[in-house]
Design an enzyme around this catalytic site. Structure first.
Site, PDB file in Angstrom:
ATOM      1  N   SER A 277       0.803  -1.229   0.000  1.00  0.00           N
ATOM      2  CA  SER A 277       0.000   0.000   0.000  1.00  0.00           C
ATOM      3  C   SER A 277       0.836   1.279   0.000  1.00  0.00           C
ATOM      4  O   SER A 277       0.284   2.365  -0.110  1.00  0.00           O
ATOM      5  CB  SER A 277      -0.957   0.003   1.201  1.00  0.00           C
TER       6      SER A 277
ATOM      7  N   LYS B  72      -6.183   3.881   8.897  1.00  0.00           N
ATOM      8  CA  LYS B  72      -5.216   4.829   8.330  1.00  0.00           C
ATOM      9  C   LYS B  72      -5.700   6.267   8.489  1.00  0.00           C
ATOM     10  O   LYS B  72      -4.903   7.182   8.727  1.00  0.00           O
ATOM     11  CB  LYS B  72      -4.990   4.499   6.849  1.00  0.00           C
TER      12      LYS B  72
END
Length: 794
Positions: A699, A742
């Site tokens: 990611s 996140k």
């Protein structure tokens, strides 16, 4: 002529014809004393040859003990004093050895070595006893014989012949030698006695060993007496118990008016109305119990088994009856926020109530530590009005912990599932199995595989614990599993469970949790009133921002604990100085007061990650501890072509960085910002700080590409900007996971703009508005859009 005849047939003592040179037989065992007639078995071929040569000649050999328990290779390995012996008889053995009968004659000391290796031969000096015909020696002789008689009478190993021999010996030295040879003394001590020439000293040494033997016999007799008393007591109790049984049977009574174990178990088992295999097994065990003696170990094993059987909830459970409104109220009271989690749990309970079927009820709560997974499980049990049982499988390596041990083992127990049913006394409890992502495996089996049967609705209707060894229906148990991450949870377990993610808390959520739950609870814990210490909003927010910047609230609670402990210490100290001190006074703490109780902030503005120079960018990561921000750095220097990676990257992340570098290189070459020669003459180094922490996953792909382009074009990225997304070789931005975690991490790091993959746009709906507040999300599908937003490069 007659005088010659008399001289020819006169008897000469053996001691006068002893040879001055002897061949030696080494002894591994105890030394042999003079004046003894004893058999001796010889197995060594070298020693057999010595015996045969001696037997053919004068028949004399030397018997000497070796110094250590090893074969003697030279005379130096032997003791210096031995015994001269004459071979009286020799018998050959089938294995090549010989058995000889010897008569030992006299002590000798090795004077000189004539032949060092086998067969060993030495020159000897014979040793005479240093006798003193005194009253003391006579008294010692009598004492030896008297004490030895006492020993021999209490020891069946001493024969009558030994006793007679001992009494008939008239020489004090020989009496000491004879007794020393029959006493149970270490061979080193016997050798010392053999080497003692002074008769008085020898007799004193032997007397000491006789006394030791007497003490040993006393202890032995005491142990024997205690053992006999125990046996007699057990036999007496057995006969009395049997008589009692007969009397009770005659009177038709039971002892003290109570049921025996057998009758208790029989009564309980009859109430369950067992059928089939269960009935046969239980009745067989009950019959076995009636025929066993209560003192036997088998009786205890069978009794424990029947006790477990009768304590398990075998009866068919009643239908679930709980109020959804009450359930939602309990969840709201126990937890702040987690609206999506509570909504899914209420929906889940509604379906259970509608179907009236609890089979296959398995929830898996996933989230970082301290977010309330265990407390959510307890709230579910309270909401359903069910008993709650929790156990952890973290670090578990033995499947017997789940499925139990065989009854044949000492200390065998049922597994955790059956133990939980026994403790809760319900067949429909709520079971919480903690840390399923941390199970191990070993030679004792794989607990994760054992859990598969427990959690499979098709199999757990007849779950068979190894200890119980009977089919038990655990399909009505509501299982709640917890884990920090799904990466290490076995795939078949995930298939069987409904997964609910619990994300970390933002600072505003922590403030509310502290105000409603943590502060009152912790005040009571430290002996203060629920409202005795009040915090301003600024103080609670500062604890979250500067002292407990984490996903959960465990460190937050520790900070409150620390504050309240110090307050209590101050109050007690003040009271000891002044008895009139008001212990109920109320305190109000503001943000500036925190330094006094918590010290310097753990996190400050300097720890907020900022991409302040070209070649840096901020990415977002998800770990088992929750979300996190990553400051990715790159630099270049002259050297051979290549890419250097540091910061404990995993294989997937290394591949992702290579893709990002190749794409960035192509992009820069197309723009003409750098030429191919620059790349041949320079090394690019990419580093992710906090090198001790392992990192992996794809990611950070677009973040690494942005870092490389920022370095190569010498451009800084825009402030308060972070990004997350996987990068393909063609520049596409691919979806990622853990967007809420996140986002929470980004908010903690004061990020204002987050670039996300377009495919993750749907995940924004699942993030609560108060978490998204103040953050702008920009979805992208190509990395060129990222560069335009971050660097202003088209």
């Amino acid at each position: 002529m007659s005088e010659n005849k008399d001289s020819e047939f006169s008897i000469i003592p053996t001691e006068q014809i002893l040879p001055s040179k002897l061949t030696i037989i080494p002894l591994q065992g105890r030394p042999i004393f003079p004046g003894i007639f004893t058999p001796l078995m010889i197995n060594s071929q070298d020693d057999v040859k010595v015996v045969e040569d001696a037997y053919e000649n004068d028949g004399f050999i030397g018997i000497v003990m070796v110094k250590k328990d090893e074969d003697a290779s030279s005379v130096a390995d032997l003791c210096r004093v031995g015994t001269a012996a004459r071979i009286i008889k020799k018998m050959n053995l089938p294995d090549g050895g010989v058995n000889i009968f010897i008569s030992t004659v006299k002590r000798f000391k090795i004077r000189k070595t004539l032949h060092n290796a086998a067969p060993m031969a030495v020159a000897v000096e014979y040793l005479d006893d240093e006798e003193a015909d005194t009253f003391e020696v006579k008294a010692l002789t009598r004492a030896l014989i008297s004490e030895m008689k006492e020993v021999s009478e209490n020891n069946p190993l001493f024969s009558e012949e030994m006793r007679l021999n001992m009494v008939n010996i008239d020489n004090p030295g020989k009496v000491a030698d004879f007794i020393a040879s029959i006493l149970n003394v270490d061979k080193e001590e016997q050798q010392k006695i053999l080497e003692t020439i002074n008769v008085r000293q020898r007799m004193e040494q032997v007397l000491v060993f006789i006394k030791k033997e007497q003490e040993l016999l006393k202890v032995q007799k005491k142990i024997q007496k205690e053992l006999n008393e125990k046996i007699e007591k057990n036999q007496r109790e057995y006969f009395l118990r049997e008589e009692m049984k007969e009397i009770q049977e005659e009177l038709g009574e039971t002892p003290d008016g109570n049921d025996t174990d057998y009758q208790k178990f029989k009564k309980k088992i009859a109430e369950f109305n067992f059928e089939g295999e269960i009935k046969e097994t239980v009745e067989s065990e009950l019959s076995k119990l009636s025929m066993m003696e209560p003192n036997s170990s088998e009786w205890i094993v069978t009794r424990n088994y029947l006790e477990l059987v009768t304590q398990l909830p075998w009866k068919v459970p009643a239908l679930d009856d709980y109020d959804l409104t009450r359930a939602k109220k309990i969840l709201d009271e126990d937890h702040f926020g987690l609206e999506d989690v509570k909504k899914r749990i209420v929906e889940y309970l509604a379906v259970r109530k509608m179907k009236q079927d609890a089979k296959g009820s398995i929830l898996l709560l996933v989230g970082p530590p301290g977010v309330g997974k265990t407390s959510v499980g307890k709230s579910i049990a309270n909401a359903m009005n069910k008993p709650f049982y929790r156990f952890s499988v973290g670090g578990m390596r033995d499947e017997a912990e789940i499925k139990g041990h065989r009854r044949t083992y000492i200390g065998a127990m049922p597994g955790k599932i059956i133990q939980g049913l026994k403790i809760t006394k319900s067949s429909t409890p709520v079971f919480m199995i903690d840390e399923v992502d941390k199970m191990g495996s070993s030679h004792n089996g794989d607990p994760a595989s054992a859990l598969l049967e427990v959690l499979d609705p098709e199999q757990n209707v007849s779950f068979r614990d190894t200890y119980l060894d009977l089919p038990f229906d655990i399909s009505n148990v509501f299982f709640i599993l917890t884990a920090n991450t799904l990466d290490t949870v076995p795939e078949p377990l995930l298939d069987r469970a409904e997964i609910i993610h619990l994300s970390g808390y933002i600072d505003q959520e922590k403030l509310e949790i502290a105000k409603k739950y943590l502060v009152p609870k912790n005040l009571v814990k430290n002996g203060l009133g629920k409202n005795q210490v009040k915090y301003t909003k600024a103080a609670l927010l500062e604890i979250a921002e500067e002292y407990a910047r984490e996903s959960g609230v465990r460190n937050y609670e520790k900070c409150l604990d620390k504050i309240h402990r110090k307050i209590v210490t101050e109050m007690i100290t003040e009271q000891e100085k002044n008895a009139k001190t008001d212990m109920k006074k109320t305190l109000t703490l503001d943000a500036p007061d925190l330094f006094k109780y918590l010290g310097k902030p753990v996190f400050d503005e300097s720890q907020i990650k900022i991409a302040a120079v070209p070649g840096t960018a901020i990415g977002l990561a998800w770990t088992s501890m929750g979300g996190d921000t990553l400051l990715i750095e790159a630099t270049s220097f002259a050297g051979k072509t290549g890419l250097v990676l540091t910061g404990q990257m995993g294989d997937v992340m290394k591949e992702s960085s290579q893709i990002a570098f190749d794409w960035a290189r192509k992009f820069v070459l197309e723009r003409g910002a750098k030429d191919a020669k620059w790349f041949e003459e320079n090394i690019v180094h990419l580093h992710i700080p906090e090198g001790a922490t392992p990192k992996d996953g794809p990611s950070a792909g677009i973040t690494m590409a942005t870092t490389f382009v920022s370095l190569l074009l010498n451009k800084k990225i825009k402030p308060h900007l972070a990004m997350t997304g996987e990068l393909s070789l063609t520049g596409q931005v691919l979806p990622i996971g853990g967007l809420r975690e996140k986002t929470v991490a980004a908010k903690r790091n004061k990020i204002k703009t987050i670039i996300i993959p377009k495919a993750n746009e749907r995940d924004l709906e699942e993030i609560p508005e108060h978490v998204k507040q103040g953050i702008k999300f920009i979805p992208v599908s190509d990395v060129r859009e990222v560069l335009e937003l971050a660097l202003g490069v088209k």
